[in-house]
Design a protein around this motif. Structure first.
Motif, PDB file in Angstrom:
ATOM      1  N   ASN A   1       2.360  -0.007 -10.079  1.00 51.20           N
ATOM      2  CA  ASN A   1       2.054   1.336  -9.396  1.00 51.20           C
ATOM      3  C   ASN A   1       0.783   1.676  -8.845  1.00 51.20           C
ATOM      4  N   GLU A   2       0.621   1.890  -7.915  1.00 50.64           N
ATOM      5  CA  GLU A   2      -1.171   1.239  -7.510  1.00 50.64           C
ATOM      6  C   GLU A   2      -1.657   2.749  -7.751  1.00 50.64           C
TER       7      GLU A   2
ATOM      8  N   VAL B   1      -2.210  -8.405 -11.338  1.00 49.44           N
ATOM      9  CA  VAL B   1      -3.194  -8.662 -10.296  1.00 49.44           C
ATOM     10  C   VAL B   1      -3.436  -7.613  -8.739  1.00 49.44           C
ATOM     11  N   TYR B   2      -4.421  -6.534  -9.051  1.00 46.74           N
ATOM     12  CA  TYR B   2      -4.740  -5.416  -8.089  1.00 46.74           C
ATOM     13  C   TYR B   2      -5.945  -5.849  -7.067  1.00 46.74           C
TER      14      TYR B   2
ATOM     15  N   ILE C   1      -3.306  -4.181  -2.231  1.00 48.48           N
ATOM     16  CA  ILE C   1      -2.627  -5.544  -2.239  1.00 48.48           C
ATOM     17  C   ILE C   1      -1.896  -5.454  -3.572  1.00 48.48           C
ATOM     18  N   HIS C   2      -1.073  -5.258  -4.571  1.00 47.37           N
ATOM     19  CA  HIS C   2      -0.760  -6.445  -5.986  1.00 47.37           C
ATOM     20  C   HIS C   2       0.450  -7.465  -5.913  1.00 47.37           C
TER      21      HIS C   2
ATOM     22  N   MET D   1      -1.543  -5.538   5.969  1.00 43.66           N
ATOM     23  CA  MET D   1      -3.700  -5.656   5.228  1.00 43.66           C
ATOM     24  C   MET D   1      -4.008  -7.158   4.963  1.00 43.66           C
ATOM     25  N   ALA D   2      -2.858  -7.955   4.146  1.00 37.94           N
ATOM     26  CA  ALA D   2      -3.920  -8.743   3.736  1.00 37.94           C
ATOM     27  C   ALA D   2      -2.763  -9.592   3.037  1.00 37.94           C
ATOM     28  N   SER D   3      -2.955 -11.360   2.523  1.00 35.91           N
ATOM     29  CA  SER D   3      -2.549 -11.321   1.546  1.00 35.91           C
ATOM     30  C   SER D   3      -2.639 -12.014   0.401  1.00 35.91           C
ATOM     31  N   LEU D   4      -1.739 -12.110  -0.404  1.00 37.27           N
ATOM     32  CA  LEU D   4      -2.281 -12.415  -2.022  1.00 37.27           C
ATOM     33  C   LEU D   4      -2.284 -13.721  -2.643  1.00 37.27           C
TER      34      LEU D   4
END
Lengths: 114, 112
Positions: free
Chosen positions: A101-102, B33-34, B48-49, B59-62
């Motif tokens: 959860n963010e 990982v966040y 992202i996580h 928004m992005a890639s991880l």
């Protein structure tokens, strides 16, 4: 923005005075957090809450106390403010306490202790 | 104690991909990982996580390595508005749930 407000947004106070910062959320999320941010340190966790009247310490809890008497409000108190507590304080909420959860952050409170 | 290490700053040309590395060599098997970012003095913003698979959102890639000891955040087409401090975080378990310990982050400068 998950309906998070902080008050006051700015405060100047004198050493030795008590200060209370308020974090208010409108979505009834269980988890709430207080951080401080200082140059060169990123954000550091002060205290967090995982329910009404349930709190735990973070990295830098000395000199701070918290209270959560109802779901929507999480109060941070400096019993006797010191100049080292001059900082920007951010409140955050999380929809859950699990790993996945963010967090969503409030706009911050800039506190200056003279 | 932050469980991640990041370079203090990076530059990127506008329109190019920004690749931000993060080391988390002590990560446990069930720890996510966040990534967050902070623009000017605003509150941090979630990006992202991920756990072990690569992830992508608007928004992005991880990208997470197979041994999970490091990861890379990719902003595919950086813009000037992406100039910010980027935080890579592994959450640690507290009494009543998981708490987020931030490090100093990477200051990304996107240049025209």
């Amino acid at each position: 923005d998950a309906g998070i407000t902080q008050s006051p947004r700015h405060k100047v106070t004198e050493t030795g005075t008590p200060v209370t910062l308020r974090c208010h959320q409108t979505e009834n999320h269980r988890y709430m957090y207080w951080y401080r941010q200082d140059p060169g340190h990123g954000l550091r966790l002060i205290h967090y809450s995982y329910g009404v009247k349930d709190t735990d310490k973070g990295e830098v809890s000395d000199g701070y106390s918290v209270s959560r008497s109802k779901t929507e409000d999480f109060l941070l108190t400096l019993e006797s403010a010191t100049s080292s507590q001059t900082s920007v304080y951010f409140c955050a909420i999380s929809k859950g306490g699990s790993q996945a959860n963010e967090q969503f952050f409030g706009p911050g409170t800039r506190l200056t202790v003279l | 104690d932050a469980k991640t290490t990041q370079p203090p700053s990076m530059d990127c040309a506008e329109g190019r991909a920004a690749n931000l590395p993060c080391n988390h060599s002590t990560i446990s098997g069930n720890e996510y990982v966040y990534w967050y970012r902070q623009i000017h003095s605003q509150g941090p913003q979630y990006i992202i996580h991920g756990l072990k698979n690569n992830e992508t959102n608007e928004m992005a890639s991880l990208i997470i390595t197979e041994d999970r000891k490091s990861s890379t955040l990719i902003l595919p087409h950086a813009t000037l508005r992406d100039t910010a401090v980027y935080y890579c975080i592994v959450r640690v378990e507290g009494t009543g749930g998981f708490k987020t310990i931030f490090g100093a982050g990477t200051r990304l400068f996107v240049k025209a």
